[in-house]
Scaffold this motif. Structure first.
Motif, mmCIF file in Angstrom:
data_model
loop_
_atom_site.group_PDB
_atom_site.id
_atom_site.type_symbol
_atom_site.label_atom_id
_atom_site.label_comp_id
_atom_site.label_asym_id
_atom_site.label_seq_id
_atom_site.Cartn_x
_atom_site.Cartn_y
_atom_site.Cartn_z
ATOM 1 N N SER A 90 42.250 40.775 -1.070
ATOM 2 C CA SER A 90 42.794 39.440 -0.836
ATOM 3 C C SER A 90 41.916 38.603 0.092
ATOM 4 C CB SER A 90 44.204 39.542 -0.242
ATOM 5 O OG SER A 90 44.182 40.232 0.996
ATOM 6 N N THR A 91 40.706 39.091 0.392
ATOM 7 C CA THR A 91 39.789 38.395 1.283
ATOM 8 C C THR A 91 38.421 38.275 0.624
ATOM 9 O OG1 THR A 91 40.911 39.287 3.238
ATOM 10 C CG2 THR A 91 38.695 38.425 3.561
ATOM 11 N N LEU A 138 36.989 37.381 -5.110
ATOM 12 C CA LEU A 138 37.234 36.167 -4.340
ATOM 13 C C LEU A 138 35.956 35.613 -3.709
ATOM 14 C CD1 LEU A 138 40.677 36.845 -2.611
ATOM 15 C CD2 LEU A 138 40.162 35.368 -4.561
ATOM 16 N N ALA A 185 43.707 28.417 4.995
ATOM 17 C CA ALA A 185 44.471 29.576 4.516
ATOM 18 C C ALA A 185 45.051 29.290 3.132
ATOM 19 C CB ALA A 185 45.585 29.921 5.503
ATOM 20 N N GLY A 186 45.661 28.127 2.979
ATOM 21 C CA GLY A 186 46.208 27.763 1.678
ATOM 22 C C GLY A 186 45.131 27.542 0.645
ATOM 23 N N GLU A 188 43.868 30.808 -0.748
ATOM 24 C CA GLU A 188 44.804 31.392 -1.706
ATOM 25 C C GLU A 188 44.631 30.816 -3.102
ATOM 26 O OE1 GLU A 188 48.705 30.905 -0.187
ATOM 27 O OE2 GLU A 188 48.465 32.350 1.459
#
Length: 300
Positions: free
Chosen positions: A121-122, A139, A270-271, A274
């Protein structure tokens, strides 16, 4: 047999099979599953991890098929979490030259790969001390584009930064001067850590001194500093400006770094991060396709 003897083909297949059977699915981020009948990974799982077709990988384990390329050997070494000695052995079995440390086919430290696999997730990637990108997670490709397809001197992001203006579109123009100075100081520190006669670092520095007045002027300042952590502003073609913290974990010998990007505190990053998994991969502006290298792919 494409330059390989039958004996080497047979040993190559047996070696791949033995390494595959020792790896647990969890070691490479795969679920164990209730119906797993074989120890270690399945052949199709290794093929998927290495970016090979299942049929081709099956042929390799049977001691048949075409001679694997250097890029395929590097991919198999990463997929099977081989040690440096095992990786070198695999190159020799395939009658391919063992790559020098720090190049595009450098062996990625298994510990780095393990950490990379635990960061789904990073955005994260592993690079060499000369800023050659060895492997990226999904990502990271979405954030900065596929940086792994470049070959030769262009494999280094620092080389492209000072020789290909389009590379700089990744950062706002106001940040270019600071990035340039940081890259040069980091390169001087990396070159000093290497052997004084290291041909790769020496060749890169001589080339940049000859072709880039900006690099030459900054090199003459003698600044030296490893990039351990940065706050960066990255320009994504779909999402826009993303402000991130770029953190570094160095290997024991300093030749490799695990980079990961976290949202900068006090921003909307942060958003935005995502959203990366939704908008997909951005293209590298300075594409490997221009020199015949493998081209980056776009994922959705």
């Amino acid at each position: 047999m494409d330059g390989m003897s039958a004996v080497k083909y047979a040993e190559l297949g047996a070696f791949l099979r033995s390494r595959r059977e020792r790896i647990r699915p969890a070691d490479v981020g795969l679920p164990a599953g209730p119906r797993r009948r074989v120890p270690g990974l399945r052949r199709e799982e290794v093929a998927q991890l290495a970016g090979a077709s299942v049929d081709y990988y099956n042929e390799l384990e049977r001691g048949a098929g075409s001679q694997p390329s250097e890029q395929m050997i590097a991919a198999l070494a990463r997929a099977l979490r081989l040690s440096a000695d095992e990786r070198d052995y695999l190159y020799r079995l395939a009658d391919r030259p063992v790559p020098v440390q720090g190049g595009t086919a450098s062996h990625v430290h298994p510990g780095m790969l393990d950490l990379l696999g635990r960061m789904p997730s990073t955005p994260a990637q592993v690079i060499t001390d000369l800023h050659v990108t060895l492997v990226q997670n999904r990502l990271a490709v979405a954030l900065v584009g596929d940086q792994t397809g470049f070959r030769g001197p262009r494999a280094s992001f620092v080389h492209r930064w000072f020789t290909e203006p389009d590379t700089r579109l990744l950062y706002p123009e106001a940040d270019h001067e600071g990035q340039s100075r940081a890259f040069v100081a980091d390169l001087r520190a990396a070159a000093a850590r290497r052997d004084a006669k290291d041909p790769e670092a020496g060749s890169m520095i001589r080339t940049l001194l000859a072709v880039s007045p900006e690099f030459a002027a900054l090199w003459a300042d003698h600044d030296v500093a490893f990039r351990r952590d940065d706050r960066k502003r990255i320009v994504h073609p779909t999402i826009g400006l993303i402000e991130v913290n770029c953190l570094n974990l160095f290997s024991e010998d300093g030749r490799q770094r695990l980079l990961w990007f976290t949202p900068a505190v006090g921003t909307e990053s942060a958003g935005l991060l995502e959203l990366l998994g939704v908008v997909g991969t951005q293209e590298v502006v300075s594409s490997p396709r221009r020199t015949g290298g493998s081209s980056p792919t776009r994922s959705g």
